[in-house]
Design a protein around this motif. Structure first.
Motif, mmCIF file in Angstrom:
data_model
loop_
_atom_site.group_PDB
_atom_site.id
_atom_site.type_symbol
_atom_site.label_atom_id
_atom_site.label_comp_id
_atom_site.label_asym_id
_atom_site.label_seq_id
_atom_site.Cartn_x
_atom_site.Cartn_y
_atom_site.Cartn_z
ATOM 1 N N VAL A 55 -28.105 13.093 10.746
ATOM 2 C CA VAL A 55 -27.303 14.273 11.039
ATOM 3 C C VAL A 55 -26.097 14.255 10.106
ATOM 4 C CG1 VAL A 55 -25.961 15.473 12.804
ATOM 5 C CG2 VAL A 55 -28.040 14.241 13.449
ATOM 6 N N GLN A 56 -25.889 15.346 9.383
ATOM 7 C CA GLN A 56 -24.723 15.466 8.500
ATOM 8 C C GLN A 56 -23.560 15.981 9.333
ATOM 9 O OE1 GLN A 56 -24.446 14.582 5.190
ATOM 10 N NE2 GLN A 56 -22.282 14.990 5.499
ATOM 11 N N THR A 57 -22.632 15.092 9.676
ATOM 12 C CA THR A 57 -21.470 15.461 10.484
ATOM 13 C C THR A 57 -20.287 15.756 9.567
ATOM 14 O OG1 THR A 57 -20.544 13.240 10.704
ATOM 15 C CG2 THR A 57 -22.301 13.849 12.252
ATOM 16 N N ARG A 58 -19.161 16.178 10.138
ATOM 17 C CA ARG A 58 -17.952 16.422 9.341
ATOM 18 C C ARG A 58 -17.452 15.139 8.689
ATOM 19 N NH1 ARG A 58 -13.745 19.772 12.842
ATOM 20 N NH2 ARG A 58 -14.595 18.506 14.510
ATOM 21 N N ARG A 59 -17.746 14.001 9.286
ATOM 22 C CA ARG A 59 -17.290 12.711 8.757
ATOM 23 C C ARG A 59 -18.306 12.063 7.817
ATOM 24 N NH1 ARG A 59 -14.689 10.154 14.234
ATOM 25 N NH2 ARG A 59 -12.928 11.580 14.314
ATOM 26 N N GLY A 60 -19.447 12.713 7.621
ATOM 27 C CA GLY A 60 -20.474 12.154 6.757
ATOM 28 C C GLY A 60 -21.793 12.011 7.495
ATOM 29 N N PRO A 61 -22.818 11.520 6.801
ATOM 30 C CA PRO A 61 -24.137 11.405 7.427
ATOM 31 C C PRO A 61 -24.175 10.275 8.457
ATOM 32 C CG PRO A 61 -24.192 10.556 5.196
ATOM 33 C CD PRO A 61 -22.824 11.139 5.398
ATOM 34 N N VAL A 62 -24.883 10.541 9.562
ATOM 35 C CA VAL A 62 -25.084 9.551 10.616
ATOM 36 C C VAL A 62 -26.589 9.409 10.809
ATOM 37 C CG1 VAL A 62 -24.735 9.008 13.049
ATOM 38 C CG2 VAL A 62 -22.916 10.155 11.769
ATOM 39 N N THR A 63 -27.111 8.208 10.602
ATOM 40 C CA THR A 63 -28.530 7.935 10.810
ATOM 41 C C THR A 63 -28.695 7.293 12.181
ATOM 42 O OG1 THR A 63 -28.908 7.693 8.457
ATOM 43 C CG2 THR A 63 -30.560 6.746 9.922
ATOM 44 N N VAL A 64 -29.556 7.891 13.004
ATOM 45 C CA VAL A 64 -29.746 7.447 14.383
ATOM 46 C C VAL A 64 -31.197 7.009 14.567
ATOM 47 C CG1 VAL A 64 -29.590 8.120 16.806
ATOM 48 C CG2 VAL A 64 -28.031 9.145 15.148
ATOM 49 N N PRO A 65 -31.428 5.766 14.966
ATOM 50 C CA PRO A 65 -32.804 5.352 15.283
ATOM 51 C C PRO A 65 -33.337 6.176 16.455
ATOM 52 C CG PRO A 65 -31.351 3.446 15.104
ATOM 53 C CD PRO A 65 -30.476 4.657 15.100
ATOM 54 N N LEU A 66 -34.558 6.676 16.332
ATOM 55 C CA LEU A 66 -35.131 7.510 17.394
ATOM 56 C C LEU A 66 -35.209 6.766 18.721
ATOM 57 C CD1 LEU A 66 -38.007 9.345 15.480
ATOM 58 C CD2 LEU A 66 -35.671 10.132 15.913
ATOM 59 N N ALA A 67 -35.386 5.459 18.683
ATOM 60 C CA ALA A 67 -35.486 4.671 19.910
ATOM 61 C C ALA A 67 -34.177 4.655 20.694
ATOM 62 C CB ALA A 67 -35.912 3.247 19.580
ATOM 63 N N LYS A 68 -33.044 4.941 20.049
ATOM 64 C CA LYS A 68 -31.748 4.918 20.734
ATOM 65 C C LYS A 68 -31.315 6.291 21.235
ATOM 66 C CE LYS A 68 -29.841 0.805 18.711
ATOM 67 N NZ LYS A 68 -28.591 0.170 18.349
ATOM 68 N N ILE A 69 -32.055 7.356 20.896
ATOM 69 C CA ILE A 69 -31.673 8.708 21.305
ATOM 70 C C ILE A 69 -31.970 8.896 22.789
ATOM 71 C CG2 ILE A 69 -32.166 11.165 21.026
ATOM 72 C CD1 ILE A 69 -32.712 10.594 18.076
ATOM 73 N N THR A 70 -30.961 9.365 23.526
ATOM 74 C CA THR A 70 -31.152 9.661 24.943
ATOM 75 C C THR A 70 -31.248 11.167 25.192
ATOM 76 O OG1 THR A 70 -28.778 9.640 25.384
ATOM 77 C CG2 THR A 70 -29.978 7.564 25.679
ATOM 78 N N ARG A 71 -30.605 11.955 24.341
ATOM 79 C CA ARG A 71 -30.673 13.421 24.424
ATOM 80 C C ARG A 71 -30.463 14.005 23.045
ATOM 81 N NH1 ARG A 71 -28.299 16.225 29.648
ATOM 82 N NH2 ARG A 71 -29.453 14.995 31.136
ATOM 83 N N ALA A 72 -31.067 15.166 22.827
ATOM 84 C CA ALA A 72 -30.864 15.889 21.576
ATOM 85 C C ALA A 72 -31.202 17.346 21.827
ATOM 86 C CB ALA A 72 -31.747 15.320 20.473
ATOM 87 N N LYS A 73 -30.415 18.241 21.218
ATOM 88 C CA LYS A 73 -30.699 19.665 21.381
ATOM 89 C C LYS A 73 -30.050 20.449 20.254
ATOM 90 C CE LYS A 73 -26.793 20.750 24.383
ATOM 91 N NZ LYS A 73 -26.380 21.341 25.641
ATOM 92 N N PRO A 74 -30.613 21.623 19.961
ATOM 93 C CA PRO A 74 -29.952 22.500 18.989
ATOM 94 C C PRO A 74 -28.710 23.111 19.632
ATOM 95 C CG PRO A 74 -31.956 23.533 19.825
ATOM 96 C CD PRO A 74 -31.893 22.157 20.417
ATOM 97 N N VAL A 75 -27.711 23.392 18.815
ATOM 98 C CA VAL A 75 -26.473 23.994 19.298
ATOM 99 C C VAL A 75 -26.120 25.173 18.399
ATOM 100 C CG1 VAL A 75 -25.583 21.903 20.386
ATOM 101 C CG2 VAL A 75 -25.050 22.355 18.007
ATOM 102 N N PRO A 76 -25.324 26.115 18.917
ATOM 103 C CA PRO A 76 -24.937 27.268 18.092
ATOM 104 C C PRO A 76 -23.989 26.859 16.970
ATOM 105 C CG PRO A 76 -23.904 27.379 20.258
ATOM 106 C CD PRO A 76 -24.824 26.204 20.273
ATOM 107 N N PRO A 77 -23.852 27.729 15.974
ATOM 108 C CA PRO A 77 -22.925 27.413 14.877
ATOM 109 C C PRO A 77 -21.488 27.341 15.390
ATOM 110 C CG PRO A 77 -23.853 29.611 14.621
ATOM 111 C CD PRO A 77 -24.521 28.998 15.795
ATOM 112 N N PRO A 78 -20.621 26.662 14.639
ATOM 113 C CA PRO A 78 -19.229 26.578 15.076
ATOM 114 C C PRO A 78 -18.555 27.947 14.992
ATOM 115 C CG PRO A 78 -19.456 25.685 12.878
ATOM 116 C CD PRO A 78 -20.842 25.999 13.366
ATOM 117 N N PRO A 79 -17.510 28.152 15.783
ATOM 118 C CA PRO A 79 -16.795 29.440 15.696
ATOM 119 C C PRO A 79 -16.106 29.561 14.332
ATOM 120 C CG PRO A 79 -15.627 27.930 17.147
ATOM 121 C CD PRO A 79 -16.915 27.260 16.765
ATOM 122 N N PRO A 80 -15.906 30.778 13.877
ATOM 123 C CA PRO A 80 -15.228 30.943 12.586
ATOM 124 C C PRO A 80 -13.776 30.467 12.677
ATOM 125 C CG PRO A 80 -15.589 33.077 13.643
ATOM 126 C CD PRO A 80 -16.270 32.038 14.486
#
Length: 65
Positions: A38-63
């Motif tokens: 996931v490319q976050t504001r602080r840089g890329p974060v690589t997450v092992p799938l085995a450690k994911i407890t939840r994930a979902k799409p979210v709307p774009p940030p407000p302008p």
């Protein structure tokens, strides 16, 4: 669930680490059999799938104001 999303989708991914839960919010830029990135504001974060407890799409940030 993440595998069904196209790359570039804005997502939040929650993972469990030894010190608790952590979230990565940003654009899904890569996914394979073992991890997603996931490319976050602080840089890329690589997450092992085995450690994911939840994930979902979210709307774009407000302008900016």
């Amino acid at each position: 669930m993440l595998r069904a999303l196209p790359l570039g989708t804005r997502v939040v991914v929650r993972r469990r680490e030894d010190d608790g839960f952590h979230d990565a919010l940003g654009d899904l830029v890569a996914i394979d059999e073992d991890a997603c990135t996931v490319q976050t504001r602080r840089g890329p974060v690589t997450v092992p799938l085995a450690k994911i407890t939840r994930a979902k799409p979210v709307p774009p940030p407000p302008p900016p104001r």
